[in-house]
Design an enzyme around this catalytic site. Structure first.
Site, PDB file in Angstrom:
ATOM      1  N   SER A 208       0.823  -1.210   0.000  1.00  0.00           N
ATOM      2  CA  SER A 208       0.000   0.000   0.000  1.00  0.00           C
ATOM      3  C   SER A 208       0.860   1.265   0.000  1.00  0.00           C
ATOM      4  O   SER A 208       2.033   1.247   0.381  1.00  0.00           O
ATOM      5  CB  SER A 208      -0.906   0.012   1.229  1.00  0.00           C
ATOM      6  OG  SER A 208      -0.139   0.227   2.414  1.00  0.00           O
ATOM      7  N   VAL A 211       1.981   2.311   3.764  1.00  0.00           N
ATOM      8  CA  VAL A 211       3.105   1.533   4.295  1.00  0.00           C
ATOM      9  C   VAL A 211       4.361   1.788   3.470  1.00  0.00           C
ATOM     10  O   VAL A 211       5.468   1.872   4.013  1.00  0.00           O
ATOM     11  CB  VAL A 211       2.757   0.030   4.327  1.00  0.00           C
ATOM     12  CG1 VAL A 211       3.955  -0.786   4.800  1.00  0.00           C
ATOM     13  CG2 VAL A 211       1.556  -0.214   5.232  1.00  0.00           C
ATOM     14  N   GLU A 229       6.515  -0.480  -5.344  1.00  0.00           N
ATOM     15  CA  GLU A 229       5.422  -0.839  -6.246  1.00  0.00           C
ATOM     16  C   GLU A 229       4.153  -0.813  -5.409  1.00  0.00           C
ATOM     17  O   GLU A 229       3.963  -1.651  -4.518  1.00  0.00           O
ATOM     18  CB  GLU A 229       5.665  -2.223  -6.852  1.00  0.00           C
ATOM     19  CG  GLU A 229       6.908  -2.268  -7.734  1.00  0.00           C
ATOM     20  CD  GLU A 229       7.233  -3.654  -8.242  1.00  0.00           C
ATOM     21  OE1 GLU A 229       6.569  -4.614  -7.814  1.00  0.00           O
ATOM     22  OE2 GLU A 229       8.146  -3.788  -9.069  1.00  0.00           O
ATOM     23  N   CYS A 263      -3.035  -5.633  -7.742  1.00  0.00           N
ATOM     24  CA  CYS A 263      -2.809  -4.190  -7.868  1.00  0.00           C
ATOM     25  C   CYS A 263      -3.080  -3.715  -9.285  1.00  0.00           C
ATOM     26  O   CYS A 263      -3.359  -2.531  -9.501  1.00  0.00           O
ATOM     27  CB  CYS A 263      -1.396  -3.817  -7.427  1.00  0.00           C
ATOM     28  SG  CYS A 263      -0.096  -4.678  -8.322  1.00  0.00           S
TER      29      CYS A 263
END
Length: 462
Positions: A208, A211, A229, A263
């Site tokens: 995320s 984080v 990423e 994602c």
């Protein structure tokens, strides 16, 4: 201390128990990795390549074990887990083949008798922080290029899916120098401590945005190289299609594979108003044809969400979307199936407008929002007006429309008349809030992350 994992399809079922790495162990882990890296980098690259081939072969031989632990801990279907294993091994082999290409370049010198050229060296010790949705694929993407270019790697899996990484480390211990590939099992705070260690030279993180920012701050505190990423809010612009059913099949698969927990999953269909009704009807018919089930059942088409918190988040997103004026055309409420699993059906929301939360924030679940447009200007504005820029798709057979999309879509990966699935040898990249730094996974640019560049000025004599 220990970490216990449970099956999201049957949360009362304990899958495995792992020994948690202690914060006080980090120094020893890094020292061990440094020693292994010095030994490993001294081996000529072709010989390293031979050993990596053996490692990939050993992982492939354990493919069914890896697939099963992925499904039991994360929930995706066995078919999807087997696909993850196969694709990951193929990606690793692509990286290994690329490593045989020329590195550096010869440059003209300003000084007579001097040869100038560039060369690259391994960075040293790499930390790979991995997500729960691809508990084998992402660690392979991080570890194989790290090893190919002469580094050691410490792999931190998500605490709910450590099984695949533990298997990777165990297999590596039998084939590679001791300490070259190590599993670090623990909470997110453990990962931040690891990234902040001064003996770590590079950090590659997938997860995320929130984080990722903390991980980057820890790594930058001692100037380690960073590759992030992160998330996405990936659109598909459906402008025109002579074979609409084919386009909808591809869009639906790209949206709902892995229960939408990719994602790169499509989460917004931005469709020309002339095709709006056909598109909603087509997506609804496909959604109502799938009933989630335990991923370990052969033939299952969709598994559960990965955790109770993930289920609660997805359900809350849909509830807020409904309150904001969206229409639930399919799905839209959690399923009460046997054994209390975290099941949520494929959900299609129509009547979504660009200002709604559901059209702007990453849901990371089986929820697809449908928005409409009248002009291409509107479509591109809607597609780009989010914080993320990971992947985007266009369906059109008109050359001017395609050219505008390729020039103006604010995404790292652009797909035309195809779903949002990356290929094994192509860079996996994002822009905006979806990424930071050079891609640390597959593609030609990986060498820039896993090695340092050096300029050499060489003269025969003083």
């Amino acid at each position: 201390m220990s970490i216990e994992t449970r099956n999201p399809a049957s949360p009362d079922s304990v899958v495995a128990v792992y020994t948690e790495t202690r914060t006080t162990d980090i120094d020893a882990l890094v020292i061990k990795a440094q020693s292994a890296q010095r030994q490993w980098s001294a081996i000529p690259q072709p010989e390293r390549g031979r050993l990596i081939d053996q490692y990939l072969n050993a992982l492939e031989a354990r493919g069914e074990d890896i697939a099963r632990i992925i499904t039991l801990e994360m929930g995706k279907t066995l078919t999807e887990s087997r696909g993850e294993v196969a694709k990951s091994i193929a990606e690793g082999r692509m990286v290994q083949q690329r490593a045989a290409a020329a590195i550096g370049e010869l440059l003209p010198s300003q000084v007579p008798g001097v040869t100038a050229y560039s060369m690259r060296r391994p960075r040293g010790v790499v930390v790979g922080i991995n997500p729960w949705n691809f508990p084998f694929g992402t660690p392979v993407r991080k570890s194989i290029p790290a090893l190919v270019y002469g580094n050691a790697i410490l792999l931190k899996p998500a605490s709910q899916t450590p099984g695949a990484v533990q298997l990777m480390a165990d297999i590596a211990a039998d084939l590679l120098p001791e300490g070259l590939v190590q599993a670090v099992i623990g909470s997110g705070s453990m990962g931040e401590s690891l990234c902040g260690h001064p003996g770590v030279h590079a950090v590659t993180f997938t997860g995320s945005v929130a984080v990722g920012k903390r991980v980057a701050a820890a790594a930058v505190s001692h100037l380690a190289e960073v590759s992030l990423e992160l998330g996405g809010k990936n659109p598909v612009i459906l402008n025109d299609a002579s074979r609409l059913d084919v386009a909808l099949d591809q869009i639906f698969t790209a949206a709902f594979a892995l229960c939408g927990q990719r994602c790169t999953a499509i989460s917004r269909v931005i469709v020309h108003r002339d095709l709006l009704k056909q598109t909603v009807d087509g997506l609804v018919s496909r959604a109502t044809d799938i009933i989630p089930s335990d991923g370990t059942v052969e033939g299952a088409r969709m598994g559960p969400l990965s955790s109770r918190s993930q289920l609660d988040d997805v359900d809350a997103f849909v509830s807020r979307a409904r309150e904001a004026g969206a229409t639930v055309a399919a799905g839209g409420q959690r399923l009460e199936l046997v054994q209390g699993g975290y099941f949520y059906p494929p959900t299609v929301l129509s009547g979504v407008t660009p200002d709604m939360e559901i059209a702007r924030e990453e849901v990371f679940g089986p929820v697809l929002s449908v928005l409409s447009f009248d002009t291409l200007d509107q479509a591109l504005q809607i597609a780009n007006d989010v914080a993320y820029g990971l992947t985007s798709c266009l369906y059109s057979e008109q050359a001017p429309v395609i050219e505008r999309f390729l020039s103006e879509s604010e995404s790292g990966m652009l797909h035309v008349n195809a779903g949002s699935f990356p290929e094994n040898h192509v860079p996996f990249v994002g822009i905006k809030d979806s990424a930071l730094g050079v891609g640390g996974s597959n593609g030609p640019s990986t060498i820039q992350f896993y090695t340092t560049e050096h300029a050499v000025y060489r003269k025969g004599q003083a």
